[in-house]
Design an enzyme around this catalytic site. Structure first.
Site, PDB file in Angstrom:
ATOM      1  CG  ASP A 279     -45.947  23.543 -38.926  1.00 62.40           C
ATOM      2  OD1 ASP A 279     -46.434  24.427 -39.653  1.00 62.40           O
ATOM      3  OD2 ASP A 279     -46.099  23.543 -37.692  1.00 62.40           O
ATOM      4  CB  THR A 280     -40.765  25.976 -41.011  1.00 65.73           C
ATOM      5  OG1 THR A 280     -40.509  25.025 -42.039  1.00 65.73           O
ATOM      6  CG2 THR A 280     -39.451  26.652 -40.616  1.00 65.73           C
TER       7      THR A 280
HETATM    8  P1  ITT Z   1     -48.344  26.550 -44.738  1.00 63.09           P
HETATM    9  O1  ITT Z   1     -48.819  26.157 -43.381  1.00 63.09           O
HETATM   10  O2  ITT Z   1     -49.437  26.815 -45.718  1.00 63.09           O
HETATM   11  O3  ITT Z   1     -47.297  25.617 -45.283  1.00 63.09           O
HETATM   12  P2  ITT Z   1     -47.275  28.881 -43.357  1.00 63.09           P
HETATM   13  O4  ITT Z   1     -46.699  30.172 -43.834  1.00 63.09           O
HETATM   14  O5  ITT Z   1     -48.464  28.925 -42.439  1.00 63.09           O
HETATM   15  O6  ITT Z   1     -47.572  27.979 -44.627  1.00 63.09           O
HETATM   16  P3  ITT Z   1     -45.801  27.584 -41.229  1.00 63.09           P
HETATM   17  O7  ITT Z   1     -47.023  27.244 -40.477  1.00 63.09           O
HETATM   18  O8  ITT Z   1     -44.759  26.528 -41.369  1.00 63.09           O
HETATM   19  O9  ITT Z   1     -46.106  28.084 -42.709  1.00 63.09           O
HETATM   20  O10 ITT Z   1     -45.258  28.925 -40.565  1.00 63.09           O
HETATM   21  C1  ITT Z   1     -43.991  29.159 -40.361  1.00 63.09           C
HETATM   22  C2  ITT Z   1     -43.728  30.637 -40.395  1.00 63.09           C
HETATM   23  O11 ITT Z   1     -42.349  30.719 -40.062  1.00 63.09           O
HETATM   24  C3  ITT Z   1     -43.868  31.248 -41.787  1.00 63.09           C
HETATM   25  O12 ITT Z   1     -45.056  31.930 -41.974  1.00 63.09           O
HETATM   26  C4  ITT Z   1     -42.685  32.215 -41.831  1.00 63.09           C
HETATM   27  O13 ITT Z   1     -43.037  33.436 -41.266  1.00 63.09           O
HETATM   28  C5  ITT Z   1     -41.686  31.540 -40.939  1.00 63.09           C
HETATM   29  N1  ITT Z   1     -40.737  30.757 -41.750  1.00 63.09           N
HETATM   30  C6  ITT Z   1     -40.873  29.484 -42.201  1.00 63.09           C
HETATM   31  N2  ITT Z   1     -39.809  29.124 -42.928  1.00 63.09           N
HETATM   32  C7  ITT Z   1     -38.993  30.185 -42.947  1.00 63.09           C
HETATM   33  C8  ITT Z   1     -37.753  30.465 -43.551  1.00 63.09           C
HETATM   34  O14 ITT Z   1     -37.139  29.570 -44.314  1.00 63.09           O
HETATM   35  N3  ITT Z   1     -37.206  31.662 -43.365  1.00 63.09           N
HETATM   36  C9  ITT Z   1     -37.823  32.587 -42.603  1.00 63.09           C
HETATM   37  N4  ITT Z   1     -38.992  32.432 -42.019  1.00 63.09           N
HETATM   38  C10 ITT Z   1     -39.583  31.237 -42.184  1.00 63.09           C
END
Ligand code: ITT
Length: 192
Positions: free
Chosen positions: A69-70
């Site tokens: 999660d990011t």
């Molecule tokens: P999963 O839960 O299926 O892994 P998700 O897209 O929902 O995919 P997250 O809940 O971690 O992922 O959401 C983090 C959001 O933050 C993601 O949709 C991107 O918009 C942004 N994000 C994550 N990593 C990033 C990166 O390396 N560079 C830019 N934006 C990023």
């Protein structure tokens, strides 16, 4: 060769992580594993959401797996969008809407300090482990670049001269939160 299911539906994450994996591991994205579910992210901490995603897939497959999660944490916005990064502008929002909201909230704000934080949750032989990667930087006032995904067009990492969206994946990996977390994951797995 060990196989690890990567509990994500985000193909950009898959591409970035697959570019980092050595020969000892095969990373299997959910799609390739034939799993098509929307994984819940109900918590207000990256760690708890990462655990929820990994446990959901472990309970389905009973196989070693990991999730991540990011969040983009912006100091002047009290750490927002943070855990809500994927849906900052609303439940069905896309990257452009999320960026527009960040830029409008940051209008006139001088302190542009921010960081990306990635938390990986690994379930390995029935045990749970966490790894974290942080990339500090600044929020731009306008979008720059076409590469990458999410907030990449408005983020410049400390020590970099261009936005993540103006970098190749290899260049982004020299700075990225995800690379740092994944490096720890594979260092750990290498010690087993
Ligand atoms: P999963 O839960 O299926 O892994 P998700 O897209 O929902 O995919 P997250 O809940 O971690 O992922 O959401 C983090 C959001 O933050 C993601 O949709 C991107 O918009 C942004 N994000 C994550 N990593 C990033 C990166 O390396 N560079 C830019 N934006 C990023």
């Amino acid at each position: 060769m060990h196989t690890l299911i990567f509990a994500t539906n985000n193909r950009n994450k898959v591409a970035e992580i697959q570019s980092l994996v050595g020969n000892n591991f095969e990373i299997i994205p959910l799609k390739e594993a034939g799993i098509e579910i929307e994984i819940p992210e109900p918590h207000d901490q990256l760690e708890a959401n990462a655990q929820e995603k990994a446990m959901t897939i472990f309970n389905l497959t009973n196989q070693d797996c990991f999730s991540e999660d990011t969040g983009l944490e912006i100091a002047a916005l009290g750490g927002a969008p943070g855990v809500k990064s994927a849906r900052y502008a609303g439940d069905n929002s896309n990257a452009q809407a999320n960026i527009d909201l960040v830029l409008s909230k940051m209008t006139g704000i001088e302190n542009r300090t921010a960081q990306f934080r990635t938390v990986i949750c690994l379930i390995w032989k029935n045990q749970t482990y966490y790894f974290e990667g942080i990339c500090k930087g600044q929020i731009l006032t306008t979008m720059k670049g076409e590469n990458g995904f999410g907030y990449d067009p408005i983020f410049v990492a400390d020590g970099a001269s261009k936005s993540f969206a103006n970098m190749t994946m290899e260049e982004k990996n020299q700075f990225s939160h995800r690379k740092k977390a994944v490096t720890q994951l594979f260092e750990f797995l290498g010690t087993l």
